[in-house]
Enzyme design. Structure first.
Site, PDB file in Angstrom:
ATOM      1  N   ARG A 247     -21.903  -0.984   4.543  1.00  0.00           N
ATOM      2  CA  ARG A 247     -21.164  -2.064   5.202  1.00  0.00           C
ATOM      3  C   ARG A 247     -20.994  -1.765   6.693  1.00  0.00           C
ATOM      4  O   ARG A 247     -21.037  -2.670   7.525  1.00  0.00           O
ATOM      5  CB  ARG A 247     -19.788  -2.241   4.547  1.00  0.00           C
ATOM      6  CG  ARG A 247     -19.039  -3.440   5.091  1.00  0.00           C
ATOM      7  CD  ARG A 247     -17.772  -3.726   4.327  1.00  0.00           C
ATOM      8  NE  ARG A 247     -16.692  -2.831   4.710  1.00  0.00           N
ATOM      9  CZ  ARG A 247     -15.500  -2.793   4.131  1.00  0.00           C
ATOM     10  NH1 ARG A 247     -15.246  -3.587   3.117  1.00  0.00           N
ATOM     11  NH2 ARG A 247     -14.576  -1.969   4.535  1.00  0.00           N
TER      12      ARG A 247
ATOM     13  N   ARG B  11      -9.875   7.108   5.301  1.00  0.00           N
ATOM     14  CA  ARG B  11      -9.287   5.940   4.640  1.00  0.00           C
ATOM     15  C   ARG B  11      -9.206   6.143   3.131  1.00  0.00           C
ATOM     16  O   ARG B  11      -8.228   5.744   2.488  1.00  0.00           O
ATOM     17  CB  ARG B  11     -10.083   4.670   4.970  1.00  0.00           C
ATOM     18  CG  ARG B  11      -9.863   4.213   6.424  1.00  0.00           C
ATOM     19  CD  ARG B  11     -10.795   3.114   6.828  1.00  0.00           C
ATOM     20  NE  ARG B  11     -10.591   1.905   6.063  1.00  0.00           N
ATOM     21  CZ  ARG B  11     -11.559   1.063   5.714  1.00  0.00           C
ATOM     22  NH1 ARG B  11     -12.805   1.316   6.044  1.00  0.00           N
ATOM     23  NH2 ARG B  11     -11.279  -0.011   5.029  1.00  0.00           N
TER      24      ARG B  11
ATOM     25  N   ARG C 124     -17.686  -2.583  11.851  1.00  0.00           N
ATOM     26  CA  ARG C 124     -16.228  -2.515  11.964  1.00  0.00           C
ATOM     27  C   ARG C 124     -15.856  -1.227  12.666  1.00  0.00           C
ATOM     28  O   ARG C 124     -16.455  -0.187  12.432  1.00  0.00           O
ATOM     29  CB  ARG C 124     -15.595  -2.530  10.562  1.00  0.00           C
ATOM     30  CG  ARG C 124     -15.249  -3.921  10.105  1.00  0.00           C
ATOM     31  CD  ARG C 124     -14.810  -3.951   8.664  1.00  0.00           C
ATOM     32  NE  ARG C 124     -13.706  -3.037   8.364  1.00  0.00           N
ATOM     33  CZ  ARG C 124     -12.891  -3.232   7.334  1.00  0.00           C
ATOM     34  NH1 ARG C 124     -13.017  -4.290   6.567  1.00  0.00           N
ATOM     35  NH2 ARG C 124     -11.936  -2.364   7.073  1.00  0.00           N
TER      36      ARG C 124
ATOM     37  N   ARG D  60       0.819  -1.217   0.000  1.00  0.00           N
ATOM     38  CA  ARG D  60       0.000   0.000   0.000  1.00  0.00           C
ATOM     39  C   ARG D  60       0.848   1.261   0.000  1.00  0.00           C
ATOM     40  O   ARG D  60       0.306   2.358  -0.105  1.00  0.00           O
ATOM     41  CB  ARG D  60      -0.873   0.024   1.249  1.00  0.00           C
ATOM     42  CG  ARG D  60      -2.272  -0.569   1.076  1.00  0.00           C
ATOM     43  CD  ARG D  60      -2.874  -0.714   2.444  1.00  0.00           C
ATOM     44  NE  ARG D  60      -4.293  -0.518   2.495  1.00  0.00           N
ATOM     45  CZ  ARG D  60      -5.149  -1.497   2.816  1.00  0.00           C
ATOM     46  NH1 ARG D  60      -4.726  -2.720   3.046  1.00  0.00           N
ATOM     47  NH2 ARG D  60      -6.423  -1.228   2.919  1.00  0.00           N
TER      48      ARG D  60
HETATM   49  P1  AMP Z   1      -8.296  -3.556   4.773  1.00  0.00           P
HETATM   50  O1  AMP Z   1      -9.186  -4.591   5.365  1.00  0.00           O
HETATM   51  O2  AMP Z   1      -7.393  -4.098   3.695  1.00  0.00           O
HETATM   52  O3  AMP Z   1      -9.019  -2.328   4.337  1.00  0.00           O
HETATM   53  O4  AMP Z   1      -7.302  -3.105   5.961  1.00  0.00           O
HETATM   54  C1  AMP Z   1      -7.816  -2.566   7.167  1.00  0.00           C
HETATM   55  C2  AMP Z   1      -6.771  -1.699   7.841  1.00  0.00           C
HETATM   56  O5  AMP Z   1      -5.606  -2.482   8.164  1.00  0.00           O
HETATM   57  C3  AMP Z   1      -6.240  -0.549   7.016  1.00  0.00           C
HETATM   58  O6  AMP Z   1      -7.072   0.586   7.057  1.00  0.00           O
HETATM   59  C4  AMP Z   1      -4.900  -0.280   7.695  1.00  0.00           C
HETATM   60  O7  AMP Z   1      -5.053   0.391   8.924  1.00  0.00           O
HETATM   61  C5  AMP Z   1      -4.430  -1.688   8.004  1.00  0.00           C
HETATM   62  N1  AMP Z   1      -3.654  -2.243   6.862  1.00  0.00           N
HETATM   63  C6  AMP Z   1      -4.003  -3.288   6.069  1.00  0.00           C
HETATM   64  N2  AMP Z   1      -3.070  -3.513   5.146  1.00  0.00           N
HETATM   65  C7  AMP Z   1      -2.092  -2.588   5.329  1.00  0.00           C
HETATM   66  C8  AMP Z   1      -0.872  -2.285   4.683  1.00  0.00           C
HETATM   67  N3  AMP Z   1      -0.452  -2.982   3.610  1.00  0.00           N
HETATM   68  N4  AMP Z   1      -0.137  -1.256   5.166  1.00  0.00           N
HETATM   69  C9  AMP Z   1      -0.533  -0.558   6.238  1.00  0.00           C
HETATM   70  N5  AMP Z   1      -1.685  -0.762   6.877  1.00  0.00           N
HETATM   71  C10 AMP Z   1      -2.469  -1.774   6.443  1.00  0.00           C
END
Ligand code: AMP
Length: 194
Positions: free
Chosen positions: A128, A145, A134, A89
């Site tokens: 959602r 986000r 969540r 990311r």
């Molecule tokens: P997601 O379910 O992929 O939207 O991830 C939920 C949260 O986990 C994100 O908003 C970040 O806080 C953290 N997160 C997930 N993947 C990453 C990543 N590759 N780098 C940094 N934070 C991450």
């Protein structure tokens, strides 16, 4: 062997489509978001360190995230390939992934990009939030986000596009229709492998 990244903004259906795509290709999905959430739920040290960032809609620091992925990619089930959902990311994470793959003499096959109109994203995320409760799904955090994604992650598409790896997929509309597009893509990837 197939090594893929699935990229898409929050609310693009990335998690769901990752499972569809990986299921058809027969490779494990590695979702950093899922691993972080499980760590938080399990009360592990990683979870304790990550929670404040996740709740604020910020990225977990690269150091923590990269260390976690490094460990995960060393596991045996990744040998025949894998699909990364939500990683990399940041540009720093791209560099670390390049290094990890090079060290194992492997390379990335493609970066699948789910494209969804920003307005549709906010609406989907709010829906959602009601369903899943969540901790990072309040409207303010959702907007944050999306902003973080635009600032830190969107530039990665450019990096991978320069390498000729990006395959865009239309992520608009019903989840089922998007899954059909993803399955079509899976067929062409399976063909390409042969
Ligand atoms: P997601 O379910 O992929 O939207 O991830 C939920 C949260 O986990 C994100 O908003 C970040 O806080 C953290 N997160 C997930 N993947 C990453 C990543 N590759 N780098 C940094 N934070 C991450």
């Amino acid at each position: 062997m197939t090594i893929l990244i699935l990229m898409g903004p929050p609310g693009s259906g990335k998690g769901t489509q990752a499972k569809v795509l990986a299921g058809r290709l027969g490779v494990p999905t590695i979702s950093t978001g899922d691993i972080f959430r499980a760590s938080v739920a399990g009360g592990t040290e990683l979870g304790r360190k990550a929670q404040q960032y996740i709740d604020a809609g910020e990225y977990v620091p690269d150091e923590l995230t990269n260390a976690m992925v490094r460990e995960r990619l060393a596991e045996d089930d990744t040998r025949s390939g894998f699909l990364l959902d939500g990683y990399p990311r940041t540009l720093d994470q791209v560099a670390v992934l390049d290094e990890l793959l090079a060290a194992q003499d492997r390379r990335l096959d493609a970066v699948v990009e789910l494209e969804v109109d920003p307005e549709e994203l906010v609406q989907r995320l709010l829906r959602r939030a009601e369903l899943e409760h969540r901790s990072d799904d309040t409207e303010e955090i959702i907007r944050r986000r999306l902003q973080v994604y635009t600032e830190q992650t969107l530039p990665l598409i450019e990096v991978y596009a320069e390498r000729g790896l990006v395959i865009p997929v239309d992520g608009a509309g019903e989840m089922h229709d998007v899954s059909q597009r993803i399955l079509q893509l899976a067929e062409s990837l399976l063909h390409r492998d042969r």
